[in-house]
Enzyme design. Structure first.
Site, PDB file in Angstrom:
ATOM      1  N   GLU A 169     -32.427 -61.456 -44.419  1.00  0.00           N
ATOM      2  CA  GLU A 169     -33.196 -60.311 -44.927  1.00  0.00           C
ATOM      3  C   GLU A 169     -34.015 -59.673 -43.812  1.00  0.00           C
ATOM      4  O   GLU A 169     -34.154 -58.443 -43.751  1.00  0.00           O
ATOM      5  CB  GLU A 169     -34.102 -60.753 -46.075  1.00  0.00           C
ATOM      6  CG  GLU A 169     -33.357 -61.207 -47.312  1.00  0.00           C
ATOM      7  CD  GLU A 169     -32.388 -60.161 -47.819  1.00  0.00           C
ATOM      8  OE1 GLU A 169     -32.822 -59.021 -48.076  1.00  0.00           O
ATOM      9  OE2 GLU A 169     -31.190 -60.473 -47.938  1.00  0.00           O
TER      10      GLU A 169
ATOM     11  N   TRP B 131     -31.619 -57.665 -41.723  1.00  0.00           N
ATOM     12  CA  TRP B 131     -31.312 -56.403 -42.408  1.00  0.00           C
ATOM     13  C   TRP B 131     -32.402 -55.373 -42.122  1.00  0.00           C
ATOM     14  O   TRP B 131     -32.120 -54.176 -41.937  1.00  0.00           O
ATOM     15  CB  TRP B 131     -31.204 -56.620 -43.917  1.00  0.00           C
ATOM     16  CG  TRP B 131     -29.832 -56.909 -44.436  1.00  0.00           C
ATOM     17  CD1 TRP B 131     -29.361 -58.106 -44.878  1.00  0.00           C
ATOM     18  CD2 TRP B 131     -28.750 -55.977 -44.591  1.00  0.00           C
ATOM     19  NE1 TRP B 131     -28.052 -57.981 -45.302  1.00  0.00           N
ATOM     20  CE2 TRP B 131     -27.661 -56.688 -45.133  1.00  0.00           C
ATOM     21  CE3 TRP B 131     -28.601 -54.612 -44.326  1.00  0.00           C
ATOM     22  CZ2 TRP B 131     -26.435 -56.075 -45.420  1.00  0.00           C
ATOM     23  CZ3 TRP B 131     -27.382 -54.002 -44.603  1.00  0.00           C
ATOM     24  CH2 TRP B 131     -26.317 -54.725 -45.138  1.00  0.00           C
TER      25      TRP B 131
ATOM     26  N   TRP C 290     -22.552 -34.104 -57.964  1.00  0.00           N
ATOM     27  CA  TRP C 290     -23.334 -34.887 -58.916  1.00  0.00           C
ATOM     28  C   TRP C 290     -23.651 -34.052 -60.152  1.00  0.00           C
ATOM     29  O   TRP C 290     -23.661 -32.826 -60.097  1.00  0.00           O
ATOM     30  CB  TRP C 290     -24.620 -35.376 -58.258  1.00  0.00           C
ATOM     31  CG  TRP C 290     -24.383 -36.190 -57.025  1.00  0.00           C
ATOM     32  CD1 TRP C 290     -24.474 -35.776 -55.738  1.00  0.00           C
ATOM     33  CD2 TRP C 290     -23.988 -37.563 -56.979  1.00  0.00           C
ATOM     34  NE1 TRP C 290     -24.166 -36.793 -54.872  1.00  0.00           N
ATOM     35  CE2 TRP C 290     -23.868 -37.904 -55.611  1.00  0.00           C
ATOM     36  CE3 TRP C 290     -23.730 -38.534 -57.946  1.00  0.00           C
ATOM     37  CZ2 TRP C 290     -23.499 -39.174 -55.188  1.00  0.00           C
ATOM     38  CZ3 TRP C 290     -23.367 -39.809 -57.529  1.00  0.00           C
ATOM     39  CH2 TRP C 290     -23.250 -40.118 -56.180  1.00  0.00           C
TER      40      TRP C 290
ATOM     41  N   ASN D 199     -35.689 -57.082 -55.736  1.00  0.00           N
ATOM     42  CA  ASN D 199     -34.611 -56.500 -54.946  1.00  0.00           C
ATOM     43  C   ASN D 199     -33.283 -56.450 -55.689  1.00  0.00           C
ATOM     44  O   ASN D 199     -32.537 -55.476 -55.581  1.00  0.00           O
ATOM     45  CB  ASN D 199     -34.435 -57.265 -53.627  1.00  0.00           C
ATOM     46  CG  ASN D 199     -33.471 -56.548 -52.693  1.00  0.00           C
ATOM     47  OD1 ASN D 199     -33.700 -55.397 -52.332  1.00  0.00           O
ATOM     48  ND2 ASN D 199     -32.381 -57.198 -52.330  1.00  0.00           N
TER      49      ASN D 199
ATOM     50  N   TRP E 181     -27.989 -39.649 -55.699  1.00  0.00           N
ATOM     51  CA  TRP E 181     -28.774 -40.785 -55.216  1.00  0.00           C
ATOM     52  C   TRP E 181     -30.087 -40.339 -54.576  1.00  0.00           C
ATOM     53  O   TRP E 181     -31.080 -41.074 -54.596  1.00  0.00           O
ATOM     54  CB  TRP E 181     -27.971 -41.620 -54.224  1.00  0.00           C
ATOM     55  CG  TRP E 181     -27.526 -40.902 -52.974  1.00  0.00           C
ATOM     56  CD1 TRP E 181     -26.348 -40.256 -52.776  1.00  0.00           C
ATOM     57  CD2 TRP E 181     -28.257 -40.759 -51.749  1.00  0.00           C
ATOM     58  NE1 TRP E 181     -26.289 -39.720 -51.510  1.00  0.00           N
ATOM     59  CE2 TRP E 181     -27.445 -40.020 -50.853  1.00  0.00           C
ATOM     60  CE3 TRP E 181     -29.511 -41.199 -51.315  1.00  0.00           C
ATOM     61  CZ2 TRP E 181     -27.844 -39.688 -49.558  1.00  0.00           C
ATOM     62  CZ3 TRP E 181     -29.911 -40.881 -50.014  1.00  0.00           C
ATOM     63  CH2 TRP E 181     -29.089 -40.134 -49.160  1.00  0.00           C
TER      64      TRP E 181
ATOM     65  N   TRP F  18     -30.382 -47.142 -51.041  1.00  0.00           N
ATOM     66  CA  TRP F  18     -29.803 -46.148 -51.940  1.00  0.00           C
ATOM     67  C   TRP F  18     -28.427 -45.706 -51.467  1.00  0.00           C
ATOM     68  O   TRP F  18     -27.515 -45.508 -52.288  1.00  0.00           O
ATOM     69  CB  TRP F  18     -30.753 -44.955 -52.076  1.00  0.00           C
ATOM     70  CG  TRP F  18     -31.757 -45.197 -53.158  1.00  0.00           C
ATOM     71  CD1 TRP F  18     -33.016 -45.702 -53.027  1.00  0.00           C
ATOM     72  CD2 TRP F  18     -31.549 -44.996 -54.555  1.00  0.00           C
ATOM     73  NE1 TRP F  18     -33.607 -45.839 -54.260  1.00  0.00           N
ATOM     74  CE2 TRP F  18     -32.740 -45.400 -55.218  1.00  0.00           C
ATOM     75  CE3 TRP F  18     -30.490 -44.520 -55.317  1.00  0.00           C
ATOM     76  CZ2 TRP F  18     -32.879 -45.335 -56.599  1.00  0.00           C
ATOM     77  CZ3 TRP F  18     -30.628 -44.448 -56.706  1.00  0.00           C
ATOM     78  CH2 TRP F  18     -31.802 -44.859 -57.327  1.00  0.00           C
TER      79      TRP F  18
END
Length: 469
Positions: free
Chosen positions: A267, A270, A298, A333, A351, A374
């Site tokens: 993590e 990341w 969209w 998360n 998004w 996202w």
């Protein structure tokens, strides 16, 4: 005696293991410390109640007290940072300004402007690496390009890592005297109180230390087994402290390595990865990391977006997650992934609208991770899940909140729903709904979309990407 130095605190609100502060002290110059309530940031906030600002104020009070114990203190300004820092540097007669590097495009532009204005006065600007273990072009592929896939990046990160990369930075030493400078209150900044205190969120270095000590001793070794279950106390809850730098990433990496906590270390890697992506690929801030995904059309569905925002979609796990966010400014998360996937791939909403809602409401909002997350959910980002991977909100609920404990915590109207229906309460018969006093469509919404039908619509929506490819 060399000219004084100025340390500009931003998202690094601690007085230990701090790259800019350590570099300034090592220069041998008298060191002043400053923080700017930057109106370029504050004026853009959507609400006059913001937990993040309250968290910052509490953290600054503690930081100022710690600096005063060392003979210094925090010089606080309220205005545009691009104006305030050059003016303060000139007033203090400093020879150099030290700050920790930021990777957001707007922050980089701000720092470039400050550096230019300082240079016009003959003052140097030093940007230090602090919030990431590796940054900029430290890690590159064999072709000399930035990584865009996480696993090779992680492997290169681990291969490059040495003890020196996560060793604490020495910040000991007395600081230049600072005049008493009372911190402004929320009202002086034009803001109103929030529920931060009621939520039990303790800002500052002491708040970070309490959470970190508790997580390290009780859950770090089991993080990989506990991390996906929102009803279980399994994660660290440190994200807001990492966001505002009330503890050091180097300390966390050191502990993860010592404990063999690979899931936790992943993590943290990341986090570096997303900093690097934002830094090297700033186009991802406003558009898809993979440009072909900008061709997706969209749905313009304000009512669907509002139902998602309010936790009224009829899908309990999604709704509980959104209500957790609205109440506390935090979301687990696993649920961030589920909620994001639902907005993009069940409701067909852009998004970017979800990203903005999270940006406005998350206490730990960090542009790099929020944008990366996202775009991962919408399949438009680097190393994202494939477009045909669509979370089923019911099976996600059954897997990660099997007894519905998290759901019932945030959806009290479902408290009496039996376990076998808690993940999809519309499957109860009408007589059973009446018997427990929870009628779908009256006491709790019916599903806003049918997941199976929405999945087919999403696959058709993403066909434009297949054709482009």
């Amino acid at each position: 005696m060399p000219a004084p130095a100025l340390v500009w605190f931003r998202r690094d609100l601690r007085d230990h293991d701090h790259a800019a502060l350590g570099a300034a002290i090592a220069s041998g110059a008298p060191v002043h410390c400053a923080f700017v309530f930057d109106t370029d940031i504050l004026d853009a906030l959507p609400e006059r109640r913001d937990r993040r600002l309250e968290f910052i104020l509490g953290s600054l009070r503690e930081l100022d007290a710690a600096l005063r114990q060392r003979g210094g203190g925090l010089l606080v300004r309220h205005g545009r940072a691009v104006d305030e820092i050059p003016a303060l540097a000139r007033q203090l007669g400093v020879g150099a300004v030290f700050a920790n590097r930021d990777y957001e495009p707007a922050a980089k532009q701000r720092d470039t402007t400050v550096e230019r204005r300082l240079a016009e006065q003959g003052i140097r600007f030093h940007a230090c690496r602090d919030q990431a273990i590796f940054d900029c072009d430290t890690l590159l592929t064999g072709a000399g390009r930035p990584y865009t896939v996480f696993t090779p990046y992680r492997n290169a990160w681990l291969k490059r890592l040495t003890a020196a990369d996560h060793a604490p930075i020495d910040c000991r030493g007395r600081l230049a005297p600072s005049p008493e400078n009372a911190l402004p209150g929320l009202a002086e900044l034009g803001f109103l109180p929030t529920n931060l205190g009621e939520l039990g969120i303790q800002p500052g270095m002491s708040g970070a230390r309490a959470l970190w000590d508790e997580f390290r001793t009780s859950r770090l070794a089991r993080y990989g087994q506990l991390r996906d279950f929102p009803a279980v106390k399994g994660v660290s809850y440190l994200s807001v402290h990492l966001r505002f730098g009330t503890l050091s990433i180097r300390e966390l990496v050191t502990a993860a390595l010592a404990e063999g906590a690979d899931s936790w270390l992943n993590e943290l890697i990341w986090r570096d990865f997303y900093f690097m992506i934002l830094d090297r690929f700033p186009h991802a801030v406003d558009g898809a990391f993979k440009p072909e995904y900008d061709a997706i059309r969209w749905d313009d569905w304000p009512a669907g977006l509002a139902a998602w925002q309010q936790g009224r979609t009829g899908y309990p796990l999604v709704d509980a997650a959104m209500r957790q966010l609205n109440h506390s400014g935090w979301m687990h998360n696993r649920l961030r992934m589920v909620a994001a996937s639902f907005l993009c791939k069940d409701l067909g909403v852009d998004w970017r609208l979800g990203e903005k809602y999270f940006a406005d409401h998350l206490n730990d909002f960090d542009l790099s991770a929020n944008n990366g997350g996202w775009q991962w959910a919408s399949s438009s980002g680097c190393d994202a899940q494939p477009y045909f991977r669509i979370f089923n909100p019911v099976t996600q609920s059954e897997k990660f909140d099997p007894q519905g404990r998290f759901i019932r915590r945030y959806l009290p109207e479902l408290a009496r729903v039996p376990d076998k229906y808690i993940h999809a309460p519309w499957r109860m018969g009408h007589l059973e709904q009446e018997a427990i006093g929870t009628v779908i469509g009256r006491d709790y919404p019916a599903p806003i979309v049918d997941h199976a039908a929405a999945r087919e619509k999403t696959l058709a929506r993403y066909a434009v990407v297949r054709k482009t490819g």
